[in-house]
Structures are given as C-alpha cells and as structure tokens.
Motif scaffolding. Structure first.
Motif, short mmCIF file in Angstrom:
data_model
loop_
_atom_site.label_atom_id
_atom_site.label_comp_id
_atom_site.label_asym_id
_atom_site.label_seq_id
_atom_site.Cartn_x
_atom_site.Cartn_y
_atom_site.Cartn_z
N ASN A 116 0.88 -1.16 0.00
CA ASN A 116 0.00 0.00 0.00
C ASN A 116 0.92 1.21 0.00
OD1 ASN A 116 -1.44 2.33 1.00
ND2 ASN A 116 -3.10 0.94 1.53
N VAL A 117 0.97 1.92 -1.11
CA VAL A 117 1.92 3.02 -1.28
C VAL A 117 1.69 4.12 -0.24
CG1 VAL A 117 2.78 4.76 -2.89
CG2 VAL A 117 2.20 2.48 -3.73
N LYS A 118 0.44 4.41 0.07
CA LYS A 118 0.14 5.49 1.05
C LYS A 118 0.60 5.14 2.45
CE LYS A 118 -3.67 7.88 -1.15
NZ LYS A 118 -5.07 8.28 -1.07
N SER A 119 0.33 3.90 2.90
CA SER A 119 0.68 3.53 4.27
C SER A 119 2.10 3.00 4.40
CB SER A 119 -0.30 2.48 4.80
OG SER A 119 -0.14 1.25 4.12
N GLY A 120 2.68 2.52 3.28
CA GLY A 120 4.05 2.01 3.31
C GLY A 120 4.17 0.62 3.90
N VAL A 121 3.05 -0.10 4.01
CA VAL A 121 3.08 -1.46 4.52
C VAL A 121 2.35 -2.39 3.55
CG1 VAL A 121 3.27 -0.77 6.95
CG2 VAL A 121 1.01 -1.14 5.96
N MET A 122 2.59 -3.67 3.76
CA MET A 122 2.00 -4.68 2.88
C MET A 122 0.57 -4.99 3.28
SD MET A 122 4.54 -5.02 0.91
CE MET A 122 4.21 -6.40 -0.15
N GLY A 123 -0.18 -5.46 2.30
CA GLY A 123 -1.54 -5.93 2.53
C GLY A 123 -1.77 -7.17 1.69
N LYS A 124 -2.78 -7.95 2.01
CA LYS A 124 -3.10 -9.16 1.25
C LYS A 124 -4.47 -9.67 1.68
CE LYS A 124 -1.43 -13.14 2.57
NZ LYS A 124 -2.70 -13.56 3.13
N CYS A 125 -4.94 -10.65 0.95
CA CYS A 125 -6.19 -11.31 1.30
C CYS A 125 -6.10 -11.86 2.72
CB CYS A 125 -6.46 -12.45 0.30
SG CYS A 125 -7.75 -13.60 0.80
N ASP A 126 -7.11 -11.57 3.53
CA ASP A 126 -7.17 -12.11 4.89
C ASP A 126 -8.36 -13.06 5.03
OD1 ASP A 126 -9.34 -10.41 5.00
OD2 ASP A 126 -8.61 -9.27 6.73
N PHE A 127 -8.88 -13.51 3.87
CA PHE A 127 -10.00 -14.45 3.80
C PHE A 127 -11.27 -13.82 4.36
CE2 PHE A 127 -9.40 -18.95 2.56
CZ PHE A 127 -10.74 -19.33 2.45
N CYS A 128 -11.30 -12.48 4.42
CA CYS A 128 -12.45 -11.76 5.00
C CYS A 128 -12.80 -12.33 6.37
CB CYS A 128 -13.65 -11.77 4.07
SG CYS A 128 -13.43 -10.83 2.55
N ARG A 129 -11.79 -12.39 7.23
CA ARG A 129 -11.97 -12.98 8.57
C ARG A 129 -13.12 -12.35 9.33
NH1 ARG A 129 -6.14 -12.66 11.12
NH2 ARG A 129 -6.52 -10.57 10.38
N ASP A 130 -13.33 -11.05 9.14
CA ASP A 130 -14.43 -10.39 9.84
C ASP A 130 -15.78 -10.92 9.37
OD1 ASP A 130 -13.90 -9.17 7.33
OD2 ASP A 130 -14.85 -7.30 7.96
N LEU A 131 -15.90 -11.23 8.08
CA LEU A 131 -17.15 -11.80 7.56
C LEU A 131 -17.31 -13.25 8.02
CD1 LEU A 131 -17.24 -10.37 3.92
CD2 LEU A 131 -18.40 -9.51 5.97
N LEU A 132 -16.23 -14.02 8.02
CA LEU A 132 -16.29 -15.40 8.49
C LEU A 132 -16.75 -15.46 9.95
CD1 LEU A 132 -13.03 -17.04 7.04
CD2 LEU A 132 -15.36 -17.24 6.17
N ALA A 133 -16.30 -14.50 10.76
CA ALA A 133 -16.69 -14.46 12.17
C ALA A 133 -18.20 -14.24 12.34
CB ALA A 133 -15.92 -13.35 12.90
#
Length: 189
Positions: A116-133
């Motif tokens: 993520n260019v703005k935040s300077g950190v990596m991101g990726k699929c998290d399997f939509c853990r919040d939706l799974l919960a």
C-alpha cells in the motif's frame, strides 16, 4: 483445519465481480488487488484445403492469496508481521509491525502480498476474517454471479471437487503447497 478456495475456471467468464468485491471490501488503492482475474488466450487457425480449423481458446483464473500450507511469505518476513493462523490456516499480515520491506512479496510465487503506497506497509487477502466471524462468505465468493468461487476446509473441497492444485500458467505447487483447488478449463492443463 486449513481453509482454502475452489475456482471452477472451466466456466468462468472473467467478469471480475470477485476482484471488484474484494477491492471494495478492503478499500484498496488503485493498483492494489488482493484478488486478481486474469484471462489467458491462445491458439490459432490452420488451413486444410479450402477450409480452416481452429484450436482457439480463452479461459480466466481468479487468484488471491492461496493461504499455503508452507507460505514463503511467512518464512521470509523479517519482522514477523506475516503469520499463519494455526486454527484456520489463514495467512495474514499484521500491518502494525510490518516494516514495508517487501520480502513477503518477493517470496510469494503468486504475487499475493502487495504494497500500500500510502501507508508504506504490505496488505493481502485475509480471507475476510471479519465476515467469516459473522458466518458470512468472503466478499469474493459472495460476489460471483455464476457461483464458481467457493471456500471451505481444503481437504473437504479437494474431496468434493475433482480439480487440480495448479495449471500450466501457475507456479509449481510443491514450492508452497497452496490451499487451492482449480476445476480447470481444458486448455489450461
């Protein structure tokens, strides 16, 4: 348990609804796609006398993080930000401790971690853990209009769907052991 995805690429039209749903759900920046739909095409025409025959093909693949059994991104992360959940097998990035070095992206043969260019950190699929919960499907799965993207416990998916773990345009599955089942298009093998 190890969660994984199934993609029935033999019927996929490449509409990118799954890619858009993921992008919207994650509020990703332009160019940062945790799920990517790519179309592959080839073949041609051969003249046989006064007629032509063809072997033209096109197929689409919908790929995100494969939440691998042996994720290289986790192994090569110097800060420990990349983690594999022992309960679900979900590979995620803790953005609070990510240093943005990019080692995870360099290590992943599928291109899953993205900066993520703005935040300077990596991101990726998290399997939509919040939706799974909340007992909901991941956004990409819910968005597929043809219901060709599925999720669940990977061994159950492998039993249910007669598919493969890779196709000719993907990396060797022995590198990371992806939690993915492809029901392939005949021209992708």
């Amino acid at each position: 348990m190890q969660l994984g995805f199934v993609h029935e690429s033999q019927y996929c039209t490449g509409c990118k609804a799954c890619q858009i749903a993921c992008k919207d759900k994650q509020n990703n920046e332009v160019g940062q796609n945790f799920r990517r739909v790519t179309t592959y095409e080839g073949g041609g025409y051969t003249q046989a006398g006064n007629s032509f025959t063809n072997n033209v093909f096109a197929y689409s693949l919908s790929i995100s993080c494969n939440h691998c059994a042996e994720p290289k991104c986790v192994k090569n992360c110097p800060s420990g930000a990349m983690r594999k959940d022992p309960q679900t097998g979900i590979v995620s990035v803790n953005q609070d401790i990510c240093i943005g070095c990019g080692y995870c992206a360099w290590s992943c043969p599928y291109g899953a971690p993205q900066m993520n260019v703005k935040s300077g950190v990596m991101g990726k699929c998290d399997f939509c853990r919040d939706l799974l919960a909340k007992n909901e499907e991941p956004a990409c799965v819910a968005a597929c209009p043809l219901r060709l993207l599925h999720y669940g416990e990977i061994e159950e998916l492998r039993s249910k769907y007669s598919g493969v773990g890779t196709c000719k345009v993907m990396p060797d599955p022995n590198i990371t052991k992806p939690s993915l089942v492809l029901v392939p298009h005949k021209d992708s093998l």
